[in-house]
Each structure stands twice: as structure tokens, then as C-alpha cells.
Motif scaffolding. Sequence first.
Motif, short mmCIF file in Angstrom:
data_model
loop_
_atom_site.label_atom_id
_atom_site.label_comp_id
_atom_site.label_asym_id
_atom_site.label_seq_id
_atom_site.Cartn_x
_atom_site.Cartn_y
_atom_site.Cartn_z
N LEU A 1 -23.63 -27.94 -42.04
CA LEU A 1 -22.50 -27.17 -41.51
C LEU A 1 -21.23 -28.00 -41.48
O LEU A 1 -20.14 -27.49 -41.76
CB LEU A 1 -22.84 -26.68 -40.10
CG LEU A 1 -23.94 -25.61 -40.00
CD1 LEU A 1 -24.19 -25.26 -38.53
CD2 LEU A 1 -23.56 -24.36 -40.77
N HIS B 1 -20.29 -30.24 -43.48
CA HIS B 1 -19.74 -30.33 -44.84
C HIS B 1 -18.71 -29.23 -45.09
O HIS B 1 -17.71 -29.45 -45.81
CB HIS B 1 -20.88 -30.23 -45.85
CG HIS B 1 -20.41 -30.21 -47.28
ND1 HIS B 1 -19.96 -31.35 -47.93
CD2 HIS B 1 -20.31 -29.19 -48.17
CE1 HIS B 1 -19.60 -31.03 -49.16
NE2 HIS B 1 -19.82 -29.73 -49.34
N TYR B 2 -18.92 -28.07 -44.50
CA TYR B 2 -18.04 -26.93 -44.74
C TYR B 2 -16.96 -26.75 -43.67
O TYR B 2 -15.92 -26.15 -43.95
CB TYR B 2 -18.87 -25.64 -44.82
CG TYR B 2 -19.82 -25.62 -46.00
CD1 TYR B 2 -19.38 -25.32 -47.27
CD2 TYR B 2 -21.18 -25.93 -45.82
CE1 TYR B 2 -20.25 -25.31 -48.37
CE2 TYR B 2 -22.05 -25.92 -46.90
CZ TYR B 2 -21.58 -25.62 -48.17
OH TYR B 2 -22.43 -25.62 -49.24
N PHE B 3 -17.21 -27.28 -42.47
CA PHE B 3 -16.29 -27.02 -41.38
C PHE B 3 -15.55 -28.25 -40.85
O PHE B 3 -14.66 -28.12 -40.01
CB PHE B 3 -17.04 -26.36 -40.21
CG PHE B 3 -17.60 -25.01 -40.56
CD1 PHE B 3 -16.77 -23.90 -40.62
CD2 PHE B 3 -18.94 -24.84 -40.86
CE1 PHE B 3 -17.27 -22.65 -40.95
CE2 PHE B 3 -19.45 -23.60 -41.19
CZ PHE B 3 -18.62 -22.50 -41.24
N LYS C 1 -13.58 -31.71 -42.35
CA LYS C 1 -13.14 -32.43 -43.55
C LYS C 1 -13.65 -33.86 -43.61
O LYS C 1 -13.87 -34.40 -44.68
CB LYS C 1 -11.61 -32.42 -43.61
CG LYS C 1 -11.01 -31.03 -43.79
CD LYS C 1 -9.50 -31.10 -43.86
CE LYS C 1 -8.89 -29.71 -44.05
NZ LYS C 1 -7.41 -29.76 -44.09
N THR D 1 -17.86 -34.52 -45.06
CA THR D 1 -18.39 -33.96 -46.30
C THR D 1 -19.64 -34.73 -46.74
O THR D 1 -19.80 -35.91 -46.43
CB THR D 1 -17.35 -34.04 -47.43
OG1 THR D 1 -16.91 -35.39 -47.57
CG2 THR D 1 -16.15 -33.15 -47.10
#
Length: 257
Positions: A114, A116-118, A120, A123
Motif C-alpha cells: 500500500l 508503494h502507491y500512497f 512517495k 516505493t
Amino acid sequence: MPNESKRLPNAFLLLLLAFCWGFSLYLLKKVLVTFTPYTAITLRLFLATAILYGILKWRKESLNGWKKYWYHYLFMGLFSTALPFTLIAYSIQTIPTTIAGIIHCTPSLFTAFLAHYFMKSETISIEKFTGLTFGIGGVLILLVPALLKYKITSYIGIGYILLASLSYSIGMLYSRKYLTHLPPLIGPTNQLLYGALITLPFAIYFDSTQQFLMVTPNTLGFLLALSFFSTALTFITPFQNAQELPTSQQQPCSTHV
């Protein structure tokens, strides 16, 4: 990344948290012999809140200056305490604690994906992806034989644990984004309190007061141990060093907890 002087203390904290949360399933199972899930979780949260509040008073700190963050506490109370605690309580009534314990280690895996997407700054690199692959593989290596051994026919309990892990992960990321600036114990104390206030109406409406007539000294002992060692204690030190740990290594509330 933590500096050299922090690595050993942080490693010790992770081991301590692993013990506290692993042991929590055993304690919770014992408490559920007497109490129904909503009541057990409500009592657990209120007692843990009282312990942390007592520490704050001893340190001459107050919650009053941080009331403006009530909506953050409400979110955390739901996703990092009330919802996952209740799901786990219902889960261990349907599946062995051995299987629940194996799946209970997955919040960090959910969090890494999660994040990784929310976030920065979190990642997934090649190194992290490799670690996650080994982590998932390790869980499966332990889980599959356990499923075969216990001949699980109903997977609803497994679903509850996975949902609890996902809930913890959401709470971890939310806390990392909005609550890391709070003084130690302010966030956890409010989080536990709001979690207790969320489960309280359900306990009052769904659970019978007759269960309190069945309480024994052993039950009270297990409940106190669950509230202190597996709830309050997991908040006391990790929040001091929360920003020293990567998100994927934080427990649901330094967020976990």
C-alpha cells in the motif's frame, strides 16, 4: 534509515513487539472463554487506555491540547484497534490460534504494498520486492502445512485475519502521514479511547450482562495481561522511535499500534 546506535534498540523493540502480539492471541483466547468478542475488546481497550493515561498523568502531560485531532483519532481507533481487534477475536473462535498467528504477521506485507502507491518515500525497490517475495513465501511455507494439518473446512476465520491485517496496514500508513508529529503516547492513548468508544455500543446492544457473573480470577488475570502486555506496552516505546523505522517495520499503532 536508523543510525548505528539505534539499530540494536530497534531490533530489540521489534522482537518485543512480536512477542507481545504473538502472545496476545493466547491471552485473547482465554478471555473469550468468559467474554463475548465485543465485550472482551471493549474491556481490553478501556483498560489499556487507563494504563496509558496513567503514564501521561505521571509524566504531567495532558490530552487537552491535542483535541483538535479528534477525527484522526477516530480513524485510527477504527482501523488500528476496534475493527482488527474484533475481527481477530471472531477469527480465533473459528480457526486454531496457530493458523491465526501465522497470518497475523502479514500487516507489514500489506503495508509495504500500500505504501508503494500512497507514500512517495516508500516505493518498492528491487531490494524491498525481494524481501516481500521471501516474506510471502515464508508465510505460505508455514501456512499451507498448518492448513493441511488442521483440515480447515471453513475459511471465514482466515478472511477475518486477512481483513484485520489490511485494516492495520491502513492505520499504519494513516498514522505515518498524519500523526507522527504528536508527542509520545498522545496518539495511542486517544486511539485506544476512541476504539473503545466505537466497540462499546456494540457490546451493550449485542452482548448479555450475564457473562460478568461467570468472571473468575483467572479471566481477570488474562484480561489484565492482554490489556497491559499485548496492548498498552506495545504503544509505550515504539512511538518514541516511530520515525526511526521504515513504515513496513512499524507496528499497527505507531501508526499499532
